[in-house]
Write a protein that holds these residues in place. Structure first.
Motif, short mmCIF file in Angstrom:
data_model
loop_
_atom_site.label_atom_id
_atom_site.label_comp_id
_atom_site.label_asym_id
_atom_site.label_seq_id
_atom_site.Cartn_x
_atom_site.Cartn_y
_atom_site.Cartn_z
N GLY A 121 2.73 -2.45 7.62
CA GLY A 121 2.32 -3.02 6.26
C GLY A 121 1.50 -2.58 5.18
O GLY A 121 0.84 -1.87 5.16
N SER A 122 1.22 -3.45 5.45
CA SER A 122 -0.64 -4.38 5.59
C SER A 122 -1.46 -4.30 5.85
O SER A 122 -2.28 -3.39 4.62
N VAL A 123 -1.50 -3.32 6.98
CA VAL A 123 -2.87 -3.09 7.96
C VAL A 123 -2.88 -1.93 7.25
O VAL A 123 -4.01 -1.21 6.78
N CYS A 124 -1.76 -0.97 7.18
CA CYS A 124 -2.13 0.53 6.42
C CYS A 124 -2.09 0.54 4.76
O CYS A 124 -3.45 1.26 5.34
N VAL A 125 -2.20 -0.77 4.26
CA VAL A 125 -2.37 -0.62 3.06
C VAL A 125 -4.35 -0.75 3.33
O VAL A 125 -5.11 -0.08 2.30
N LEU A 126 -4.52 -1.76 4.01
CA LEU A 126 -5.58 -2.26 4.34
C LEU A 126 -6.53 -0.67 4.56
O LEU A 126 -7.90 -0.37 3.49
N LEU A 127 -6.26 0.10 5.08
CA LEU A 127 -6.51 1.70 6.16
C LEU A 127 -7.00 2.47 5.31
O LEU A 127 -7.60 3.44 4.61
N THR A 128 -5.92 2.76 4.10
CA THR A 128 -6.12 3.34 3.32
C THR A 128 -7.02 2.89 2.18
O THR A 128 -7.51 4.31 1.76
N LEU A 129 -6.92 2.10 1.73
CA LEU A 129 -8.10 1.32 0.60
C LEU A 129 -9.37 2.36 0.90
O LEU A 129 -10.63 1.90 0.79
N LEU A 188 -8.87 -5.53 1.69
CA LEU A 188 -7.90 -7.13 1.98
C LEU A 188 -7.86 -7.45 1.06
O LEU A 188 -6.11 -8.28 1.21
N ALA A 189 -7.94 -7.67 -0.12
CA ALA A 189 -7.14 -7.62 -1.42
C ALA A 189 -6.06 -7.02 -1.68
O ALA A 189 -5.00 -7.45 -1.74
N GLY A 190 -6.14 -5.43 -1.28
CA GLY A 190 -4.83 -4.65 -0.53
C GLY A 190 -3.76 -5.63 0.56
O GLY A 190 -2.63 -5.25 -0.04
N GLN A 191 -4.33 -6.19 0.87
CA GLN A 191 -3.65 -6.45 1.84
C GLN A 191 -2.83 -7.61 1.56
O GLN A 191 -1.54 -7.97 1.73
N ALA A 192 -3.39 -8.71 1.04
CA ALA A 192 -2.74 -10.21 0.09
C ALA A 192 -1.82 -10.29 -0.52
O ALA A 192 -0.72 -10.34 -0.64
N LEU A 193 -2.45 -8.88 -1.31
CA LEU A 193 -1.50 -8.35 -2.27
C LEU A 193 0.07 -7.61 -1.85
O LEU A 193 1.04 -7.90 -1.91
N TYR A 194 0.43 -6.65 -0.85
CA TYR A 194 0.91 -6.01 -0.48
C TYR A 194 1.83 -7.80 0.50
O TYR A 194 3.02 -7.18 0.58
N LEU A 195 1.78 -8.55 0.80
CA LEU A 195 2.27 -9.43 1.80
C LEU A 195 2.83 -10.22 0.42
O LEU A 195 3.32 -11.24 1.16
N ALA A 196 1.89 -10.48 -0.74
CA ALA A 196 1.79 -11.61 -1.86
C ALA A 196 3.47 -10.79 -2.45
O ALA A 196 4.19 -11.82 -3.02
N LEU A 197 3.57 -10.03 -2.65
CA LEU A 197 4.14 -9.00 -3.69
C LEU A 197 5.39 -8.71 -3.14
O LEU A 197 5.97 -9.03 -1.95
N PRO A 198 6.81 -8.23 -3.79
CA PRO A 198 7.85 -8.31 -3.69
C PRO A 198 7.77 -7.24 -2.40
O PRO A 198 8.50 -6.99 -1.22
N THR A 199 6.91 -6.60 -1.75
CA THR A 199 6.55 -5.41 -0.43
C THR A 199 6.72 -6.36 0.55
O THR A 199 7.63 -6.05 1.84
N GLY A 200 5.71 -7.22 0.31
CA GLY A 200 5.75 -7.93 1.52
C GLY A 200 7.67 -9.08 1.85
O GLY A 200 7.69 -9.32 3.25
N THR A 201 7.90 -9.38 0.96
CA THR A 201 9.53 -9.84 1.28
C THR A 201 10.44 -8.51 1.33
O THR A 201 11.63 -9.05 2.33
#
Length: 490
Positions: A201-209, A220-233
């Protein structure tokens, strides 16, 4: 002095043959050390280096996330985990009884490891019973419901058959788990499956941006946010919500490509992603497709008012609308639980009390109670409101094709939570998790400078919100492939 025309040397080919395949306005290459055509774009000197930096950044973020998750290999099970695990074990060849026994063992052992202090966005509390008491309670429950008619299906009989039908209608996640639990066992298999889902999911976010024209830094910021926010949990939890979320990010990537002159790839990702979501959580697939269709229709109307070409947006709206209808029809034909069943499940405590003749008045009372409590909690812990405010700022200050797509994802999350106004989910994030995709995709755009409007040659008026930007001799307009955009600077 008269202009004397010298005869051209005989080269053995006609001028049309010698210049065939050249770009308009260029000359035939002369024999010599120069091999590239004049007027063609040469590779940037630092292209390979910047690509490598982007790949290194992506891998570093993934490794850091995986290292953090290793601090909690177990302890994530929720009451629904045993249902999915028993389904997966049955698919792998275990008998229904053995699958139930192993699922009970995993669930009760996992319950002894809360709370997970090292993992953010978790609401786990310490278990109120010992592992032995948990095993005895769930084993007695299986025996009780087996005696009272729940004797068929892929899941173990942890509850009445009508409630377990909800999980029987979600075969996608158990199918995904089969190779993991077969090779690695329940504990490590579920953890590895969650890690794969979260990183995908985080890689898809990076590719989407990046496909939308954002810089490497924003991706890369989008990937990090995806993993750090509740989306990653949520993605790491052993539940179907994480896989549904990862497939949702693939659908959003497809929408961006669909709108950025990659119609075949984009349409394939949208249709394929929603088809797989149908098997994982068909209700979320329906809501995401409907939200995308609605936002695209509104966007097309706005473009028409601005006298701009809305055709690509209308095509995207039509595709999502058709897919939403197909998802609804498929669930209806398969007799899977629908909206009324969800309302009765909430109001009858998982069908343990008689159905209400008309559940909707009481359901809307529950809606009011839930959202009042939810807003009160957001005022106490305003992380999501702050991120939504930053997302609104990005919507006003940036022009990017990804913003309407992210807005539709957020709307799908709100609709999903509205369909389940359960106060037990107030502290969790899994039902509303799609709303977090709005800041994940919008906030990183604030890291990029405002694009300078410039015409897109040979294409006429563009329906996209993003305008192209000159970047080191190239152009960042989202129309080129992701691989071509990687050499861009930050």
């Amino acid at each position: 002095m008269p202009n004397i025309r010298r005869p051209m040397p005989n080269t053995g080919s006609s001028p049309s043959q010698s210049t065939r395949g050249l770009l308009p306005g260029t000359r035939s290459p002369s024999p010599g050390p120069r091999t590239s055509l004049p007027g063609t774009r040469r590779p940037l000197p630092g292209a390979r280096r910047t690509r490598d930096l982007g790949l290194v950044g992506m891998l570093l973020i993934a490794v850091a996330f995986a290292g953090l998750q290793l601090t909690a290999v177990t302890g994530r099970a929720s009451p629904d985990t045993k249902n999915y695990l028993s389904y997966a074990l049955s698919l792998s060849g275990e008998s229904r009884e053995e699958a139930g026994r192993r699922a009970i063992g995993y669930s009760c052992a996992s319950g002894q490891h809360g709370p997970l202090d090292s993992i953010p966005w978790t609401s786990r509390k310490a278990a109120g019973e010992s592992e032995e008491q948990c095993v005895r309670r769930l084993t007695d429950s299986v025996a009780y419901w087996s005696r009272h008619g729940n004797t068929s299906g892929m899941t173990a009989p942890f509850a009445n058959q009508r409630f377990m039908a909800i999980f029987e209608a979600r075969p996608g996640y158990p199918l995904f788990l089969v190779p993991f639990v077969t090779v690695f066992g329940a504990t490590w298999g579920l953890w590895l499956a969650g890690l794969v889902v979260a990183l995908a999911g985080s890689v898809c976010v990076l590719l989407t941006l990046r496909a939308a024209g954002a810089s490497r830094r924003a991706g890369l910021a989008g990937q990090a946010l995806y993993l750090a926010l509740p989306t990653g949990t949520v993605a790491m939890n052993p539940l179907s919500d994480g896989l549904s979320l990862a497939l949702g990010t693939a659908v959003l990537l497809g929408c961006v490509l669909l709108l950025r002159d990659r119609p075949r790839t984009g349409a394939a990702l949208v249709a394929g992603g929603l088809a797989l979501m149908f098997l994982v959580r068909y209700s979320q697939a329906l809501l995401l497709a409907a939200a995308l269709a609605g936002v695209f229709l509104a966007w097309a109307g706005w473009l028409r008012l601005k006298r701009r070409r809305p055709a690509p947006v209308l095509r995207a709206a039509g595709l999502c609308g058709v897919l939403a209808a197909v998802v609804y029809a498929g669930a209806h034909l398969l007799s899977w639980p629908m909206g009324q069943d969800s309302a009765q499940d909430l109001l009858t405590h998982h069908y343990q009390r008689p159905d209400l003749p008309d559940p909707w008045p009481e359901f809307f009372v529950q809606e009011r109670v839930f959202w009042t409590a939810w807003l009160r909690r957001q005022a106490t812990y305003p992380v999501l409101p702050v991120l939504l405010a930053l997302s609104a700022w990005a919507l006003l200050r940036r022009r990017s094709v990804v913003l309407p797509v992210a807005l539709a994802a957020g709307a799908a999350g709100l609709l999903n939570q509205a369909g389940h106004p359960n106060l037990d989910q107030l502290l969790g994030h899994r039902l509303i998790v799609f709303v977090w995709l709005l800041p994940v995709l919008a906030v990183p755009l604030l890291l990029d400078r405002q694009a300078v409007p410039a015409p897109v040659s040979g294409r006429g008026p563009s329906p996209d919100l993003a305008e192209p930007e000159n970047v080191r001799g190239g152009q960042r307009d989202g129309a080129v492939g992701v691989g071509q955009q990687l050499p861009e600077g930050m």
